[in-house]
Design a protein around this motif. Structure first.
Motif, PDB file in Angstrom:
ATOM      1  N   ALA A   1       0.730  -1.065  -0.054  1.00 58.62           N
ATOM      2  CA  ALA A   1       0.068  -0.030   0.068  1.00 58.62           C
ATOM      3  C   ALA A   1       0.943   1.236   0.168  1.00 58.62           C
ATOM      4  O   ALA A   1       0.577   2.318  -0.515  1.00 58.62           O
ATOM      5  CB  ALA A   1      -0.794  -0.112   1.197  1.00 58.62           C
ATOM      6  N   PHE A   2       2.129   1.133   0.460  1.00 53.83           N
ATOM      7  CA  PHE A   2       2.865   2.328   0.581  1.00 53.83           C
ATOM      8  C   PHE A   2       4.157   1.952  -0.438  1.00 53.83           C
ATOM      9  O   PHE A   2       5.033   1.305   0.030  1.00 53.83           O
ATOM     10  CB  PHE A   2       3.397   2.647   2.052  1.00 53.83           C
ATOM     11  CG  PHE A   2       2.085   2.882   2.893  1.00 53.83           C
ATOM     12  CD1 PHE A   2       1.631   4.125   2.748  1.00 53.83           C
ATOM     13  CD2 PHE A   2       1.889   1.749   3.656  1.00 53.83           C
ATOM     14  CE1 PHE A   2       0.632   4.421   3.707  1.00 53.83           C
ATOM     15  CE2 PHE A   2       0.775   2.277   4.535  1.00 53.83           C
ATOM     16  CZ  PHE A   2       0.084   3.618   4.674  1.00 53.83           C
ATOM     17  N   PRO A   3       4.436   2.823  -1.385  1.00 53.30           N
ATOM     18  CA  PRO A   3       5.352   2.640  -2.279  1.00 53.30           C
ATOM     19  C   PRO A   3       6.846   3.131  -1.618  1.00 53.30           C
ATOM     20  O   PRO A   3       7.775   2.651  -2.085  1.00 53.30           O
ATOM     21  CB  PRO A   3       5.127   3.555  -3.498  1.00 53.30           C
ATOM     22  CG  PRO A   3       4.318   4.717  -2.783  1.00 53.30           C
ATOM     23  CD  PRO A   3       3.472   4.042  -1.987  1.00 53.30           C
ATOM     24  N   ASN A   4       7.094   3.766  -0.452  1.00 52.05           N
ATOM     25  CA  ASN A   4       8.249   4.490  -0.156  1.00 52.05           C
ATOM     26  C   ASN A   4       7.970   4.964   1.451  1.00 52.05           C
ATOM     27  O   ASN A   4       6.920   5.123   1.896  1.00 52.05           O
ATOM     28  CB  ASN A   4       8.959   5.423  -0.824  1.00 52.05           C
ATOM     29  CG  ASN A   4       8.064   6.593  -1.252  1.00 52.05           C
ATOM     30  OD1 ASN A   4       7.232   7.030  -0.394  1.00 52.05           O
ATOM     31  ND2 ASN A   4       8.103   7.088  -2.562  1.00 52.05           N
ATOM     32  N   ASP A   5       9.394   5.115   1.705  1.00 49.04           N
ATOM     33  CA  ASP A   5       9.244   5.706   3.441  1.00 49.04           C
ATOM     34  C   ASP A   5       8.287   7.036   3.447  1.00 49.04           C
ATOM     35  O   ASP A   5       7.841   7.130   4.537  1.00 49.04           O
ATOM     36  CB  ASP A   5      10.562   5.562   4.005  1.00 49.04           C
ATOM     37  CG  ASP A   5      11.355   6.757   3.273  1.00 49.04           C
ATOM     38  OD1 ASP A   5      11.154   6.826   1.854  1.00 49.04           O
ATOM     39  OD2 ASP A   5      12.406   6.987   3.688  1.00 49.04           O
TER      40      ASP A   5
END
Length: 74
Positions: A47-51
């Protein structure tokens, strides 16, 4: 090119007694306490591509929690 022979034996100038007692995982607890690495479950990671996206979502969640707490405490 010749392959080097590798052995697990100590060199003749070293003695095992020179090294003292070896303890496996001696610093593992300290590293765990000092680490700030967080592992996400696979479904959350998708769900989250990066930090940056994770941090943005968590900041928003904290903001919503703060506002809702203020509304309840009035």
């Amino acid at each position: 090119m010749k392959k080097l022979k590798t052995t697990d034996a100590l060199r003749s100038e070293y003695k095992r007694s020179d090294f003292g007692e070896l303890v496996r995982g001696k610093y593992a607890d300290r590293i765990t306490e000092e680490s700030n690495v967080v592992l996400l479950e696979p479904d959350i990671a998708r769900a989250f591509p990066n930090d940056e996206a994770v941090n943005k979502a968590l900041r928003y969640l904290l903001e919503v929690a703060e506002v809702s707490t203020r509304l309840i405490n009035r």
